[in-house]
Design an enzyme around this catalytic site. Structure first.
Site, PDB file in Angstrom:
ATOM      1  CB  SER A 145      72.005 -34.326  46.723  1.00 49.79           C
ATOM      2  OG  SER A 145      73.373 -33.613  46.979  1.00 49.79           O
ATOM      3  CE  LYS A 180      75.385 -37.202  47.979  1.00 44.21           C
ATOM      4  NZ  LYS A 180      74.453 -36.081  47.143  1.00 44.21           N
TER       5      LYS A 180
END
Lengths: 118, 168
Positions: free
Chosen positions: B50, B94
Site C-alpha cells: 500500500s 499510511k
C-alpha cells in the site's frame, strides 16, 4: 450519564486490562477518548458491538424519526444514559474499538454512592 | 548447631546482596527499554504494497517516534503508524493527506472511472491514504479516522541497508 453518574462529579475506579483482551461487552460503562477532541476522555455505555444493527431516535426532543445503522467491523456504539444531554454515537457515529481506554469498575466517591454502577 | 546456621546464612548474605543488585540493574534496564520503545522511539517492521514506492513490498524496518502525536505535531505529508479502525489489533502505515476542516476530493475507484467524491474532514479526525492508490485500503474506504488512532510518526528507514535514510 445521569442517573448512573452524578452531575456534580464522581470518582470511579477504572481498569485498563479488559479492552486489551477484547473483554468489553454490551452494557459496560467505558472511558473512551473522544473522536471529536483527542485531548478529552468521555464516559459512556456500550450499546452496540460490531455487526449489530441499531435503531435509534435521531433527536428525542423533536420527534419519532428513527435511524437504523449497522455497526462496521472494529467499531462500537457508545451512548450516554441521559439521552437528552449526551453527545455520543447518535451524533458522531460508531467509534473504533481502539478508542476505548478503560472500563469503569466501581464508584469510590461520594461515599454514600460507593459501589458498582447501576 | 545454631552457630553453624548463623554462619551459613552470613556466607550467603553477601552473594544474595550481589544477586539482588544485579537483578535490579537488569530490571531497571528493561523498564527503561520498555518506556523508550513504547513512548519515545521504536523500530517497526512494515510490509505490504500500500505504500509503494515509498516503502518496499517485501518489508522494511523503520524507526518511528511516539512523541509528535502527543504534542499535536503531526502534519500533512507525514508517514504515520496508525491503529486500523477495522481491526484493533493491527497497525497500518499510511500518509496523512488531510487534517480536520480540510475539504478533500478524491476518486472513489481509480481503476474504474473518474467519479470524484468530495468530503470535509470533521473535527478531531485526519485523512490517511497509502501512496499506492491502486493497492491501499485507507480513508477512501473507511473515511477519516480519529486523530487518537495515530500511534507514531515514521522517522527513517533502517533496513534494508541500501535504502537506509529518510522516506521520500
Amino acid at each position: 450519564m445521569l442517573p448512573t453518574l452524578n452531575l456534580t462529579g464522581d470518582v470511579i475506579l477504572a481498569e485498563h486490562l479488559s479492552h486489551r483482551f477484547g473483554k468489553i461487552g454490551l452494557g459496560d460503562v467505558v472511558l473512551v477518548r473522544s473522536p471529536r477532541d483527542p485531548n478529552r476522555m468521555v464516559t459512556k455505555r456500550i450499546l452496540g458491538l460490531e455487526g449489530d444493527r441499531l435503531t435509534f431516535s435521531a433527536d428525542p426532543l423533536v420527534g419519532d424519526n428513527s435511524v437504523s445503522v449497522v455497526i462496521p467491523k472494529g467499531h462500537v456504539w457508545i451512548q450516554g444514559d441521559n439521552l437528552y444531554a449526551s453527545t455520543d454515537s447518535r451524533h458522531f457515529g460508531p467509534i473504533p474499538y481502539s478508542l476505548i481506554e478503560g472500563k469503569a469498575l466501581l464508584r469510590v466517591w461520594p461515599p454514600e454512592y460507593f459501589g458498582s454502577l447501576r | 548447631m545454631r552457630m553453624r546456621v548463623m554462619s551459613f546464612l552470613k556466607q550467603w548474605r553477601g552473594a544474595a546482596k550481589e544477586a539482588f543488585e544485579n537483578v535490579s540493574i537488569v530490571a531497571k534496564f528493561l523498564c527503561l527499554l520498555h518506556v523508550t520503545d513504547r513512548y519515545i522511539i521504536s523500530s517497526t517492521h512494515v510490509q505490504g504494497p500500500s505504500m509503494l514506492p515509498t516503502l518496499n513490498l517485501t518489508g522494511d524496518v523503520i524507526l518511528a517516534e511516539h512523541l509528535s502525536h502527543r504534542f499535536g505535531k503531526i502534519g500533512l505529508g507525514d508517514v504515520v503508524l496508525v491503529r486500523s479502525p477495522r481491526d484493533p489489533n493491527r497497525m497500518v502505515t499510511k500518509r496523512i493527506l488531510g487534517l480536520e476542516g480540510d475539504r478533500l476530493t478524491f476518486s472513489a475507484d481509480p481503476l474504474v472511472g473518474d467519479n470524484s467524491v468530495s468530503v470535509v474532514i470533521p473535527k478531531g479526525h485526519v485523512w490517511i491514504q497509502g501512496d499506492n492508490l491502486y493497492a491501499s485500503t485507507d480513508s477512501r474506504h473507511f473515511g477519516p479516522i480519529p486523530y487518537s488512532l495515530i500511534e507514531g510518526k515514521a522517522l527513517l528507514r533502517v533496513w534494508p541497508p541500501e535504502y537506509f535514510g529518510s522516506l521520500r
